[in-house]
Design a protein around this motif. Structure first.
Motif, PDB file in Angstrom:
ATOM      1  N   PHE A 172       0.938  -1.037   0.285  1.00 39.44           N
ATOM      2  CA  PHE A 172      -0.404   0.087   0.348  1.00 39.44           C
ATOM      3  C   PHE A 172       0.765   1.644  -0.044  1.00 39.44           C
ATOM      4  N   LEU A 173       1.985   1.342   0.410  1.00 39.02           N
ATOM      5  CA  LEU A 173       2.632   2.225   0.921  1.00 39.02           C
ATOM      6  C   LEU A 173       3.565   2.694  -0.159  1.00 39.02           C
ATOM      7  N   LYS A 174       3.514   1.553  -1.457  1.00 37.35           N
ATOM      8  CA  LYS A 174       4.186   1.702  -2.457  1.00 37.35           C
ATOM      9  C   LYS A 174       3.547   1.993  -3.869  1.00 37.35           C
ATOM     10  N   ASN A 175       2.882   1.064  -3.547  1.00 41.27           N
ATOM     11  CA  ASN A 175       1.338   1.630  -4.467  1.00 41.27           C
ATOM     12  C   ASN A 175      -0.089   2.130  -4.653  1.00 41.27           C
ATOM     13  N   GLY A 176      -0.336   2.239  -3.699  1.00 41.55           N
ATOM     14  CA  GLY A 176      -1.501   2.994  -3.304  1.00 41.55           C
ATOM     15  C   GLY A 176      -3.126   2.007  -3.687  1.00 41.55           C
ATOM     16  N   VAL A 177      -3.729   2.588  -3.187  1.00 42.22           N
ATOM     17  CA  VAL A 177      -5.011   1.882  -4.004  1.00 42.22           C
ATOM     18  C   VAL A 177      -5.250   2.740  -5.455  1.00 42.22           C
ATOM     19  N   ASP A 191     -17.675  17.715 -12.047  1.00 39.07           N
ATOM     20  CA  ASP A 191     -17.549  17.151 -11.018  1.00 39.07           C
ATOM     21  C   ASP A 191     -17.023  15.550  -9.526  1.00 39.07           C
ATOM     22  N   VAL A 192     -15.964  14.941 -10.316  1.00 41.96           N
ATOM     23  CA  VAL A 192     -16.033  14.006  -8.438  1.00 41.96           C
ATOM     24  C   VAL A 192     -15.316  13.941  -8.017  1.00 41.96           C
ATOM     25  N   THR A 193     -15.507  13.866  -6.546  1.00 41.40           N
ATOM     26  CA  THR A 193     -15.003  13.820  -5.865  1.00 41.40           C
ATOM     27  C   THR A 193     -15.008  13.096  -4.567  1.00 41.40           C
ATOM     28  N   PHE A 194     -13.364  12.906  -3.872  1.00 41.17           N
ATOM     29  CA  PHE A 194     -13.233  11.146  -3.748  1.00 41.17           C
ATOM     30  C   PHE A 194     -12.585  11.802  -2.597  1.00 41.17           C
ATOM     31  N   GLU A 250     -10.865  13.223   7.613  1.00 38.12           N
ATOM     32  CA  GLU A 250     -10.134  13.349   6.009  1.00 38.12           C
ATOM     33  C   GLU A 250      -8.987  13.548   6.694  1.00 38.12           C
ATOM     34  N   VAL A 251      -8.327  11.836   6.056  1.00 36.21           N
ATOM     35  CA  VAL A 251      -7.330  11.676   5.260  1.00 36.21           C
ATOM     36  C   VAL A 251      -7.062  11.924   3.970  1.00 36.21           C
ATOM     37  N   TRP A 252      -7.476  11.887   3.052  1.00 34.90           N
ATOM     38  CA  TRP A 252      -7.182  13.085   1.920  1.00 34.90           C
ATOM     39  C   TRP A 252      -8.598  12.525   1.258  1.00 34.90           C
ATOM     40  N   LYS A 253      -8.011  13.672   0.283  1.00 33.14           N
ATOM     41  CA  LYS A 253      -9.174  14.519  -0.121  1.00 33.14           C
ATOM     42  C   LYS A 253      -8.718  15.011  -1.875  1.00 33.14           C
ATOM     43  N   GLU A 254     -10.006  14.241  -2.981  1.00 34.55           N
ATOM     44  CA  GLU A 254      -8.996  14.899  -4.525  1.00 34.55           C
ATOM     45  C   GLU A 254     -10.856  15.348  -5.671  1.00 34.55           C
ATOM     46  N   THR A 255     -10.846  16.007  -5.778  1.00 34.02           N
ATOM     47  CA  THR A 255     -11.653  16.137  -7.023  1.00 34.02           C
ATOM     48  C   THR A 255     -11.438  16.577  -8.551  1.00 34.02           C
ATOM     49  N   GLN A 256     -11.697  15.783  -9.681  1.00 29.96           N
ATOM     50  CA  GLN A 256     -11.404  15.991 -10.515  1.00 29.96           C
ATOM     51  C   GLN A 256     -12.744  15.592 -11.469  1.00 29.96           C
ATOM     52  N   LYS A 257     -12.411  16.251 -13.272  1.00 23.67           N
ATOM     53  CA  LYS A 257     -13.429  15.996 -13.449  1.00 23.67           C
ATOM     54  C   LYS A 257     -14.294  14.400 -13.919  1.00 23.67           C
ATOM     55  N   ALA A 258     -15.480  14.555 -14.627  1.00 25.03           N
ATOM     56  CA  ALA A 258     -15.527  12.975 -15.260  1.00 25.03           C
ATOM     57  C   ALA A 258     -14.698  13.029 -16.911  1.00 25.03           C
ATOM     58  N   GLY A 259     -14.160  12.290 -17.111  1.00 21.56           N
ATOM     59  CA  GLY A 259     -14.350  11.717 -18.752  1.00 21.56           C
ATOM     60  C   GLY A 259     -14.743  11.364 -19.355  1.00 21.56           C
ATOM     61  N   VAL A 294      -8.716   7.921  -9.630  1.00 20.52           N
ATOM     62  CA  VAL A 294      -7.963   8.238  -9.394  1.00 20.52           C
ATOM     63  C   VAL A 294      -7.086   7.297  -8.485  1.00 20.52           C
ATOM     64  N   GLN A 295      -5.802   7.706  -8.096  1.00 23.57           N
ATOM     65  CA  GLN A 295      -5.101   6.742  -7.459  1.00 23.57           C
ATOM     66  C   GLN A 295      -4.668   7.367  -6.623  1.00 23.57           C
ATOM     67  N   PHE A 296      -4.985   7.129  -5.306  1.00 19.57           N
ATOM     68  CA  PHE A 296      -4.507   7.535  -3.279  1.00 19.57           C
ATOM     69  C   PHE A 296      -3.471   6.408  -3.007  1.00 19.57           C
TER      70      PHE A 296
END
Length: 564
Positions: free
Chosen positions: A324-329, A341-344, A355-364, A371-373
């Motif tokens: 997990f520390l190397k590759n994440g999810v 807008d897609v919010t994770f 909240e541990v982590w958050k990111e927003t991006q556009k749907a394709g 996303v990769q966390f």
């Protein structure tokens, strides 16, 4: 024992008046007693009882005439004939049994090296191509031999780390475990052997696969966003043909198009109907073909209000901490609108509000966000169960993933006890402040430091070794009999295996009954005369600071500034 036997024989030979080649050539197969007899000039004629040895050439050509007497059992060298017997180093040197041998000697030390396989799991093709490994702690001239495979032995050019590969393992099968043996040989030392294993998995040559997104949408979303299709596992640059037909009429295609696969063998296409209205309501099948491979995937268009909610997925759902520390999810939310807008958001399942982590991006174009966390900082605290939440527009979804502790991460912790105490307790050697680091690597060095208000003023610096439980501790206390001399805040740092930790403690004036000048909260004491030095000064202490030992491993903290 070789050296002792040779020394005893050599001493006996000298004691009778001359150097004996028989004594010089004593080895494991010649007992000290037998060598002594030969050195004394035993003329026994039974050659079968004497150890085989080659007679050295005479050091003086004039002695050659006397050498023939040896055929009649006489010693070729009479100790009385030469007043200056040949000493070691004069002419032919005696043979040292320990010389020119690769056998370990009494002075040899174990090879301190470590071995690791770069990959614990490999596909059949990957393992057949090369199985990489790493050995550290080597010295120039060491010989590294790895099996099974081709390549033989390798000689290390320089001290440090050696990276090698096992090649030629072409007979591997899916599901097998390949046992690897690596041997390090060093001249004059006993060789060291390492072992490891690699699990062989199936090749990545999977069949072509087709995915559609969304799998279900209402008519309004379908007319606006269409349906996205992705074909994977094709040959890079290969033509991929996409088609759509009604589920109940496979021979009637309502749309088709062709696009080349990218370098990863993937091709994506979006079908936008544009017009048609409610006539599109129904079930459909998308088909994609590349080469001799084809794949199908269904999707449906529903009336308004019947569209399915967003679909959230996390890959992998469970993995070890080191992975997990190397590759994440990878996190993907589908069934959104294109360019919406897609919010994770990620939190722990036990504390969903933090909240541990958050990111927003556009749907394709496939109406999905992905996303990769991967955590920026690693630690054992990431071994937990996590809650993933994602949303786009009025759609939302939740799922979980788990990270298990595989023991690969050291996450030491520092405790300061107590964090606040009166000056009278701080100058009490039975109390003071205990600094403890836990969850460190057993045997590792742990460095403790205490600093005053001025960051440049280091008052204490001590290194302790972590015990078998990975814990190390020291005690600090004041030496001045006036508690008021220590009033103030002190900063604590500890370092274990490059992991830095911070803490602090506060010494208060409560209950302080010191005589002499008062002190302020900065820890600057008043003038009450100088204190006698009662110990050794530690490197880094300020001028005039005092240090004493308080019991086994307990160290006393000197007063911050010397009284004038």
């Amino acid at each position: 024992m070789k050296r002792l036997a040779m020394a005893a024989t050599f001493a006996l030979a000298l004691s009778i008046g001359g150097w004996s080649q028989a004594a010089a050539q004593a080895d494991d197969s010649t007992t000290p007693q037998a060598a002594d007899v030969q050195a004394a000039g035993d003329t026994g004629n039974d050659d079968t009882d004497a150890p085989d040895r080659e007679s050295p050439a005479p050091s003086d050509p004039a002695d050659d005439e006397d050498a023939s007497d040896s055929d009649q059992g006489e010693d070729s060298t009479d100790p009385g004939e030469d007043e200056n017997p040949t000493e070691p180093g004069d002419g032919e040197e005696p043979t040292d049994p320990d010389e020119n041998t690769d056998e370990p000697t009494e002075d040899s030390t174990p090879i301190e090296a470590s071995f690791s396989l770069d990959e614990k799991e490999m596909t059949v093709d990957e393992a057949a191509k090369a199985i990489p490994y790493t050995i550290t702690g080597l010295k120039a001239g060491d010989t590294v031999t790895a099996e099974p495979g081709e390549g033989g032995a390798h000689t290390v050019d320089s001290d440090g780390t050696f990276k090698g590969e096992l090649r030629g393992n072409t007979e591997l099968k899916e599901g097998a475990t390949l046992d690897v043996t690596v041997t390090v040989a060093r001249e004059g030392e006993e060789s060291k052997t390492f072992t490891g294993s690699v699990k062989i998995t199936a090749d990545d040559d999977e069949d072509a696969a087709l995915s559609v997104s969304p799998r279900s949408s209402d008519i309004d979303d379908f007319l606006f966003d269409g349906v996205g299709m992705t074909m994977s596992n094709c040959e890079p640059g290969q033509d991929v043909k996409f088609e759509i037909h009604a589920a109940d009429d496979p021979d009637q295609f309502v749309w088709e198009d062709t696009q080349k696969a990218d370098e990863g063998g993937t091709s994506s296409k979006t079908f936008l109907p544009g017009t048609g209205g409610d006539a599109w309501v129904g079930d459909y099948v998308a088909t994609a073909t590349c080469g001799d491979q084809s794949a199908d995937a269904p999707f449906s268009v529903t009336e308004d209000g019947d569209g399915s909610d967003a679909d959230l997925s996390v890959t992998p759902k469970s993995q070890a901490l080191s992975d997990f520390l190397k590759n994440g999810v990878n996190i993907t939310l589908v069934n959104c609108h294109v360019d919406s807008d897609v919010t994770f958001r990620v939190s722990t399942k036990r504390d969903p509000d933090t909240e541990v982590w958050k990111e927003t991006q556009k749907a394709g174009e496939d109406a999905a966000g992905s996303v990769q966390f991967t955590p920026e900082e690693g630690g054992a605290g990431w071994a937990d169960e996590f809650l993933v939440m994602a949303s786009c527009g009025d759609k939302s979804a939740e799922t979980t993933f788990t990270v298990t502790d595989d023991g690969s991460v050291v996450d030491p912790k520092l405790s300061v006890d107590p964090e606040k105490l009166p000056g009278e307790d701080f100058i009490n050697r039975d109390k003071g402040v205990n600094l403890t680091v836990t969850e460190c690597e057993p045997g590792a060095d742990v460095n403790f430091q205490v600093w005053g208000h001025d960051p440049s003023e280091k008052l204490y610096d001590q290194t302790a070794e972590a015990n078998d439980n990975g814990a190390a501790a020291v005690q600090v206390y004041g030496l001045d009999s006036d508690p008021g001399a220590y009033v103030g805040t002190y900063r604590v740092t500890a370092v274990c295996m490059d992991h830095g930790m911070n803490g602090k403690f506060v010494v208060t004036g409560e209950g302080s009954g010191g005589s002499g000048g008062g002190s302020d909260e900065s820890g600057n004491a008043g003038d009450t005369g100088s204190m006698p030095r009662t110990g050794a000064e530690l490197t880094g202490l300020t001028a005039g600071a005092l240090l004493i030992l308080g019991g086994a491993g307990a160290i006393a903290l000197a007063r911050r500034k010397n009284r004038s």
